[in-house]
Design an enzyme around this catalytic site. Structure first.
Site, PDB file in Angstrom:
ATOM      1  N   SER A  41     -51.637 -24.099  53.087  1.00 21.65           N
ATOM      2  CA  SER A  41     -52.188 -24.736  51.888  1.00 21.65           C
ATOM      3  C   SER A  41     -51.308 -25.893  51.431  1.00 21.65           C
ATOM      4  O   SER A  41     -50.107 -25.733  51.280  1.00 21.65           O
ATOM      5  CB  SER A  41     -52.260 -23.732  50.732  1.00 21.65           C
ATOM      6  OG  SER A  41     -53.041 -22.635  51.069  1.00 21.65           O
ATOM      7  N   HIS A  72     -57.933 -26.061  52.410  1.00 25.95           N
ATOM      8  CA  HIS A  72     -57.985 -25.852  53.862  1.00 25.95           C
ATOM      9  C   HIS A  72     -59.212 -26.587  54.397  1.00 25.95           C
ATOM     10  O   HIS A  72     -60.339 -26.236  54.050  1.00 25.95           O
ATOM     11  CB  HIS A  72     -58.110 -24.364  54.193  1.00 25.95           C
ATOM     12  CG  HIS A  72     -56.859 -23.575  53.948  1.00 25.95           C
ATOM     13  ND1 HIS A  72     -56.005 -23.237  54.962  1.00 25.95           N
ATOM     14  CD2 HIS A  72     -56.320 -23.091  52.828  1.00 25.95           C
ATOM     15  CE1 HIS A  72     -54.990 -22.556  54.462  1.00 25.95           C
ATOM     16  NE2 HIS A  72     -55.156 -22.453  53.161  1.00 25.95           N
ATOM     17  N   HIS A  94     -58.234 -16.079  55.939  1.00 23.01           N
ATOM     18  CA  HIS A  94     -57.356 -15.039  55.406  1.00 23.01           C
ATOM     19  C   HIS A  94     -58.122 -13.732  55.249  1.00 23.01           C
ATOM     20  O   HIS A  94     -59.343 -13.738  55.069  1.00 23.01           O
ATOM     21  CB  HIS A  94     -56.843 -15.452  54.025  1.00 23.01           C
ATOM     22  CG  HIS A  94     -56.190 -16.797  53.981  1.00 23.01           C
ATOM     23  ND1 HIS A  94     -56.905 -17.974  53.910  1.00 23.01           N
ATOM     24  CD2 HIS A  94     -54.886 -17.147  54.011  1.00 23.01           C
ATOM     25  CE1 HIS A  94     -56.063 -18.991  53.900  1.00 23.01           C
ATOM     26  NE2 HIS A  94     -54.830 -18.530  53.961  1.00 23.01           N
ATOM     27  N   TYR A  96     -58.061 -11.980  52.595  1.00 23.67           N
ATOM     28  CA  TYR A  96     -58.617 -11.908  51.232  1.00 23.67           C
ATOM     29  C   TYR A  96     -59.982 -12.584  51.114  1.00 23.67           C
ATOM     30  O   TYR A  96     -60.726 -12.357  50.162  1.00 23.67           O
ATOM     31  CB  TYR A  96     -57.645 -12.477  50.191  1.00 23.67           C
ATOM     32  CG  TYR A  96     -57.318 -13.953  50.305  1.00 23.67           C
ATOM     33  CD1 TYR A  96     -58.251 -14.938  49.989  1.00 23.67           C
ATOM     34  CD2 TYR A  96     -56.062 -14.358  50.729  1.00 23.67           C
ATOM     35  CE1 TYR A  96     -57.946 -16.281  50.099  1.00 23.67           C
ATOM     36  CE2 TYR A  96     -55.736 -15.699  50.825  1.00 23.67           C
ATOM     37  CZ  TYR A  96     -56.692 -16.656  50.513  1.00 23.67           C
ATOM     38  OH  TYR A  96     -56.382 -17.978  50.627  1.00 23.67           O
ATOM     39  N   GLU A  97     -60.347 -13.404  52.092  1.00 20.55           N
ATOM     40  CA  GLU A  97     -61.678 -14.013  52.072  1.00 20.55           C
ATOM     41  C   GLU A  97     -62.743 -13.026  52.565  1.00 20.55           C
ATOM     42  O   GLU A  97     -63.935 -13.317  52.486  1.00 20.55           O
ATOM     43  CB  GLU A  97     -61.704 -15.255  52.973  1.00 20.55           C
ATOM     44  CG  GLU A  97     -60.825 -16.387  52.458  1.00 20.55           C
ATOM     45  CD  GLU A  97     -60.720 -17.522  53.452  1.00 20.55           C
ATOM     46  OE1 GLU A  97     -61.605 -18.390  53.446  1.00 20.55           O
ATOM     47  OE2 GLU A  97     -59.762 -17.531  54.250  1.00 20.55           O
ATOM     48  N   ALA A 124     -47.804 -21.751  52.356  1.00 18.09           N
ATOM     49  CA  ALA A 124     -47.336 -21.885  50.986  1.00 18.09           C
ATOM     50  C   ALA A 124     -46.899 -20.497  50.552  1.00 18.09           C
ATOM     51  O   ALA A 124     -47.556 -19.517  50.882  1.00 18.09           O
ATOM     52  CB  ALA A 124     -48.475 -22.378  50.105  1.00 18.09           C
ATOM     53  N   MET A 222     -49.834 -14.729  51.428  1.00 17.08           N
ATOM     54  CA  MET A 222     -51.019 -13.941  51.800  1.00 17.08           C
ATOM     55  C   MET A 222     -51.530 -14.267  53.204  1.00 17.08           C
ATOM     56  O   MET A 222     -52.696 -14.020  53.515  1.00 17.08           O
ATOM     57  CB  MET A 222     -52.138 -14.197  50.780  1.00 17.08           C
ATOM     58  CG  MET A 222     -51.727 -13.968  49.331  1.00 17.08           C
ATOM     59  SD  MET A 222     -53.001 -14.539  48.194  1.00 17.08           S
ATOM     60  CE  MET A 222     -52.138 -14.431  46.620  1.00 17.08           C
ATOM     61  N   SER A 223     -50.666 -14.816  54.047  1.00 22.41           N
ATOM     62  CA  SER A 223     -51.144 -15.237  55.379  1.00 22.41           C
ATOM     63  C   SER A 223     -50.082 -14.935  56.437  1.00 22.41           C
ATOM     64  O   SER A 223     -49.258 -14.042  56.270  1.00 22.41           O
ATOM     65  CB  SER A 223     -51.454 -16.739  55.351  1.00 22.41           C
ATOM     66  OG  SER A 223     -50.259 -17.490  55.190  1.00 22.41           O
ATOM     67  N   ASN A 246     -44.082 -22.371  44.428  1.00 28.41           N
ATOM     68  CA  ASN A 246     -43.918 -21.900  43.047  1.00 28.41           C
ATOM     69  C   ASN A 246     -42.903 -20.763  43.063  1.00 28.41           C
ATOM     70  O   ASN A 246     -42.709 -20.132  44.098  1.00 28.41           O
ATOM     71  CB  ASN A 246     -45.266 -21.368  42.522  1.00 28.41           C
ATOM     72  CG  ASN A 246     -45.811 -20.266  43.414  1.00 28.41           C
ATOM     73  OD1 ASN A 246     -46.377 -20.543  44.489  1.00 28.41           O
ATOM     74  ND2 ASN A 246     -45.637 -19.037  43.011  1.00 28.41           N
ATOM     75  N   HIS A 258     -53.156 -21.862  41.355  1.00 27.69           N
ATOM     76  CA  HIS A 258     -53.330 -22.405  42.703  1.00 27.69           C
ATOM     77  C   HIS A 258     -53.130 -23.919  42.729  1.00 27.69           C
ATOM     78  O   HIS A 258     -52.676 -24.460  43.747  1.00 27.69           O
ATOM     79  CB  HIS A 258     -54.716 -22.016  43.236  1.00 27.69           C
ATOM     80  CG  HIS A 258     -54.917 -22.345  44.688  1.00 27.69           C
ATOM     81  ND1 HIS A 258     -54.084 -21.861  45.680  1.00 27.69           N
ATOM     82  CD2 HIS A 258     -55.836 -23.111  45.314  1.00 27.69           C
ATOM     83  CE1 HIS A 258     -54.498 -22.329  46.852  1.00 27.69           C
ATOM     84  NE2 HIS A 258     -55.561 -23.097  46.663  1.00 27.69           N
TER      85      HIS A 258
HETATM   86  N1  HPA Z   1     -47.675 -15.247  45.820  1.00 24.97           N
HETATM   87  C1  HPA Z   1     -48.470 -15.039  46.900  1.00 24.97           C
HETATM   88  N2  HPA Z   1     -48.910 -16.012  47.665  1.00 24.97           N
HETATM   89  C2  HPA Z   1     -48.557 -17.275  47.355  1.00 24.97           C
HETATM   90  C3  HPA Z   1     -47.739 -17.558  46.248  1.00 24.97           C
HETATM   91  C4  HPA Z   1     -47.276 -16.475  45.436  1.00 24.97           C
HETATM   92  O1  HPA Z   1     -46.547 -16.658  44.448  1.00 24.97           O
HETATM   93  N3  HPA Z   1     -47.580 -18.908  46.217  1.00 24.97           N
HETATM   94  C5  HPA Z   1     -48.270 -19.411  47.281  1.00 24.97           C
HETATM   95  N4  HPA Z   1     -48.863 -18.424  47.959  1.00 24.97           N
END
Ligand code: HPA
Length: 289
Positions: A41, A72, A94, A96-97, A124, A222-223, A246, A258
């Protein structure tokens, strides 16, 4: 055991499905890359600088899953970067999708059929380790799979790899050394760390982040992990790079969103691209060594 037979047949079909996708891709380009790059991302800009790029939207590649996540683009590019032939995934799918683990790792299986022997997987991630700052690049030393799924669950197809693949060097030691060395040479504030993979899509709670810190995670996302497991299963060597977009939940007194993830990715994409350009020729040389 009827269902056992059915799932064995389904596992056998994955090989033919991956081969069909690889055959389609091979017919579209003369390049025969040995290195693939998965862009996370906010890191998609790398793809714009490719030379002689053949662009294949995922929707056109037989059996390929399509990505829905914001940030994406969803295309495979075959081109040259720093003079090195590469296959680049701009966008990934992913869990989660709602995709199955088999769908999530399908592109990696296609890479193996294409003759890819090294993959650079980027993402990310949230920074858990207090010494990290948003914008930092973290070379992954290891991971912790908290997805609750393993993409190799089910009958094993020995044509892909062994039933019980070794994961003691999931992230190639020499690739890690190359990336750290090249990053530092470029004056980038480089870090090394452990990636915890969580299912999402909700971000973590502060208590979950304290837990992840306690068990040894430096970044969270998450990937990445299903792809790394599939790559190692097939003997593909991995370089993992997280962009800390972040600080993780509870580290700072502010909510996560996001947009911040995408903005930080875009902000460091210059450094990220410079790092990849410096690293690619050395990975290629390492593959020949
Ligand atoms: N947590 C989970 N996945 C992420 C984060 C996060 O803080 N930042 C970017 N992807």
């Amino acid at each position: 055991m009827k269902s056992g037979n059915n799932s064995r047949r389904a596992a056998g079909r994955e090989f033919a499905r991956a081969e069909a996708a690889a055959k389609f891709i091979r017919a579209k380009t003369k390049l025969r890359p040995r290195i693939a790059i998965v862009l996370g991302s906010g890191l998609g800009a790398f793809a714009e600088g490719l030379d002689l790029a053949t662009r294949l939207p995922y929707a056109r590649i037989p059996n390929f899953p399509r990505s829905t996540a914001i940030g994406h683009a969803g295309q495979l590019l075959i081109g040259k970067s720093a003079g090195i032939a590469v296959a680049v995934m701009q966008g990934r799918v992913h869990l989660y999708e709602g995709y199955s683990p088999a769908e999530v790792i399908f592109p990696m299986r296609v890479f193996a059929r294409l003759g890819i022997s090294a993959v650079v997987i980027t993402n990310a991630a949230g920074g858990i380790n207090m010494s990290l700052k948003p914008g930092n690049l973290v070379i992954l030393r290891d991971h912790i799979n908290l997805l609750g799924r393993n993409p190799l669950t089910g009958p094993n197809d020995d044509r892909f790899g062994p039933r019980f693949p070794d994961m003691s060097e999931a992230y190639s030691k020499s690739f890690r050394a190359i990336a750290l060395e090249e990053g530092r040479r470029l004056g980038i504030d480089m870090h090394e760390g452990v990636y915890a993979a969580v299912p999402g899509p909700s971000y973590e709670t502060p208590a979950e982040i304290r837990y992840l810190r306690t068990i040894g995670a430096d970044v969270v996302g998450m990937s990445t992990v299903p792809g790394v497991i599939a790559a190692r299963h097939m003997g593909i060597r991995v370089l993992g790079i997280s962009c800390v977009t972040n600080m993780a939940a509870g580290v700072l007194d502010k909510p996560l969103d996001h947009d911040e993830v995408l903005q930080t990715g875009n902000r460091v994409s210059g450094q990220f691209i410079a790092l990849l350009h410096a690293v690619l020729p050395r990975l290629e040389a390492d593959l020949k060594a």
